[in-house]
Design an enzyme around this catalytic site. Structure first.
Site, short mmCIF file in Angstrom:
data_model
loop_
_atom_site.label_atom_id
_atom_site.label_comp_id
_atom_site.label_asym_id
_atom_site.label_seq_id
_atom_site.Cartn_x
_atom_site.Cartn_y
_atom_site.Cartn_z
N SER A 181 -8.68 27.79 17.43
CA SER A 181 -9.06 26.66 18.28
C SER A 181 -8.35 26.77 19.62
O SER A 181 -7.13 26.95 19.68
CB SER A 181 -8.63 25.36 17.58
OG SER A 181 -8.83 24.27 18.45
N ASN B 191 0.67 24.03 10.25
CA ASN B 191 0.72 23.23 11.48
C ASN B 191 1.86 22.21 11.49
O ASN B 191 2.26 21.76 12.54
CB ASN B 191 -0.62 22.52 11.73
CG ASN B 191 -1.13 21.79 10.51
OD1 ASN B 191 -1.24 22.37 9.43
ND2 ASN B 191 -1.43 20.52 10.66
N CYS C 178 -3.18 14.03 12.43
CA CYS C 178 -4.19 13.44 11.55
C CYS C 178 -3.60 12.41 10.61
O CYS C 178 -4.27 11.48 10.20
CB CYS C 178 -4.85 14.53 10.72
SG CYS C 178 -5.15 16.00 11.67
N GLY D 159 -11.58 24.26 15.81
CA GLY D 159 -11.00 24.81 14.59
C GLY D 159 -11.61 24.18 13.34
O GLY D 159 -11.87 24.87 12.34
N SER D 160 -11.84 22.89 13.39
CA SER D 160 -12.38 22.20 12.20
C SER D 160 -13.76 22.75 11.83
O SER D 160 -14.03 23.05 10.66
CB SER D 160 -12.49 20.69 12.45
OG SER D 160 -11.22 20.15 12.71
N THR E 265 -26.80 24.57 22.59
CA THR E 265 -26.47 25.29 23.82
C THR E 265 -24.97 25.50 23.90
O THR E 265 -24.19 24.57 23.68
CB THR E 265 -26.96 24.49 25.04
OG1 THR E 265 -28.37 24.28 24.88
CG2 THR E 265 -26.69 25.23 26.34
C1 LIG Z 1 -5.57 21.67 15.07
C2 LIG Z 1 -5.85 22.38 13.81
C3 LIG Z 1 -7.15 22.46 13.28
C4 LIG Z 1 -8.31 21.72 13.91
O1 LIG Z 1 -8.71 22.29 15.12
P1 LIG Z 1 -9.65 21.39 16.09
O2 LIG Z 1 -10.06 22.34 17.16
O3 LIG Z 1 -8.80 20.28 16.60
O4 LIG Z 1 -10.80 20.93 15.28
C5 LIG Z 1 -7.35 23.18 12.14
N1 LIG Z 1 -6.34 23.82 11.52
C6 LIG Z 1 -5.07 23.77 11.99
C7 LIG Z 1 -4.01 24.52 11.28
C8 LIG Z 1 -4.79 23.05 13.14
O5 LIG Z 1 -3.54 22.99 13.58
#
Ligand SMILES: *Cc1c(COP(=O)(O)O)cnc(C)c1O
Length: 395
Positions: free
Chosen positions: A199, A151, A324, A70-71, A237
């Protein structure tokens, strides 16, 4: 009893996802870019995974890019929109104060590179309005980025309305849908979404894999430079086992969305009722537009960290907010944005449920938390001062 109630931080891998991943380790280990048959078998699996995401999001496979999570998807979405804007001399971005740090810190980096960012305030119910977005858009705005669901407090944003405002203004719209994916229906067409991040490890897929949806015509800027993988939009890859696991998990989550949401909402509402019955406790975010599995409350007069440790000792894995911010002494930026005073924000507890949680677990949580909160308050000098009337109650 061992209870995992921190599913907003990460989830357990589902059997379906694990089963989908297994062949990719020792059977289908070819490189999808290779021309030989082992490579082509891998390429087929990659294409199937892409089709699953496209189908579940109402997108086309060409609009799906696999990332490391997600990041990375958030980073690439924002950087791409900023680069497109810069070409037209539009360097203003609208977002919100309660975005995930993957968005907020990328915006800070973009500010250092010459962008101007407006962060919208968070109303008391934790739901940003399309009207706030409309008012913030300027002629030089190139992007609006508003998360689908928060989140920490689980509030769901009016993504479709915001998308419509952006479309009308000719501004790109990105949404971080990491918490929504697999829990809420997502139709990128109906919701007017141009860029979307998700993610896999938040919906029972593996860690280290995500998806960036980019509407056809929205050119992506590379964050990872390298080979021609992902149609040149992300070098490296492909992590095929993870991608296959992600697709299987997403397919499963989307197929059971309605039933899971109904069951989870019932569990969530029992928790909310039970926890808010503890005196001087407040629910963070409204109840109406809320993720099925999210509960987030503040208890006055206690430290969230101590609460977490005691709950852990009783077998309950929970969180004070986002994974975090733990480890730092700063209270959650989300709770502060919601208007909670520092001392109240420190006493937060987030319980995030998944389909794997049971009714019995909720009973156990509801029997343990009030007792632990009471115990911590008894030992707290702050609580003592509150009870003696030497300090005013804030909740
Ligand atoms: C967990 C999260 C992310 C980050 O996703 P990762 O796959 O851990 O990098 C980004 N945005 C939100 C809202 C999240 O809850």
């Amino acid at each position: 009893m061992k209870i995992y109630a921190d599913n907003a931080a990460t989830t357990a891998l589902s059997d379906t996802a694990l089963t989908a991943m297994m062949p990719c380790f020792q059977e289908v280990y070819g490189n999808p870019s290779s021309l030989h048959s082992p490579g082509q078998r891998a390429a087929e699996k990659l294409a199937e995974a892409r089709e699953i995401f496209a189908r579940c999001l109402n997108a086309s496979p060409r609009e799906i890019t696999f990332t490391s999570g997600g990041s990375e998807a958030d980073n690439q979405a924002l950087r791409s929109a900023a680069a497109l804007g810069a070409r037209r001399n539009q360097r203003h971005i609208v977002s919100t104060k309660f975005e995930h740090h993957a968005v907020l810190h990328t915006l800070e980096a973009l500010e250092r590179e010459g962008c101007e960012v407006t962060l919208l305030d968070i109303p008391p119910d934790g739901v940003v309005t399309a009207e706030q977005v409309r008012r913030a858009i300027r002629p030089d705005t190139c992007l609006v980025s508003v998360m689908f669901a928060n989140n920490e407090i689980g509030t769901i944003q009016p993504v479709g309305e915001i998308g419509a405002v952006c479309r009308e203004a000719g501004v790109l719209f990105h949404t971080d849908a990491v918490q929504a994916a697999g829990h809420l229906p997502i139709d990128v067409e109906a919701l007017h979404i141009d860029l979307l991040s998700l993610s896999a490890h938040k919906f029972h897929g593996p860690k280290g894999v995500g998806v960036l949806y980019a509407r056809q015509g929205v050119a992506l800027t590379n964050v990872i430079h390298g080979g021609a993988q992902e149609r040149g939009r992300r070098g490296g890859t492909e992590n095929l086992p993870a991608i296959c696991g992600a697709a299987a998990a997403f397919d499963e989550a989307c197929a059971h969305l309605k039933g899971n949401a109904a069951r989870l909402t019932a569990l969530r509402d029992r928790l909310i009722a039970g926890l808010t019955a503890i005196p001087h406790t407040v629910l963070n975010g409204g109840t109406e537009h809320r993720l099925p599995g999210n509960v987030n409350v503040c208890f006055e007069g206690i430290e969230g960290e101590s609460l977490l440790l005691l709950l852990d000792a009783k077998g309950i894995a929970a969180s004070s907010g986002s994974a975090c911010t733990s480890g730092s002494l700063d209270p959650s930026h989300v709770l502060l944005a919601l208007g909670r005073p520092h001392e109240v924000a420190h006493g937060s507890l987030r319980l995030s449920l998944s389909e794997y949680n049971t009714e019995k677990e909720i009973d156990y949580i509801l029997s343990v938390v009030p007792e632990v909160v009471g115990y911590l308050r008894e030992m707290s000098p702050v609580w003592d001062a509150l009870e003696r009337g030497e300090r005013p109650h804030l909740i």
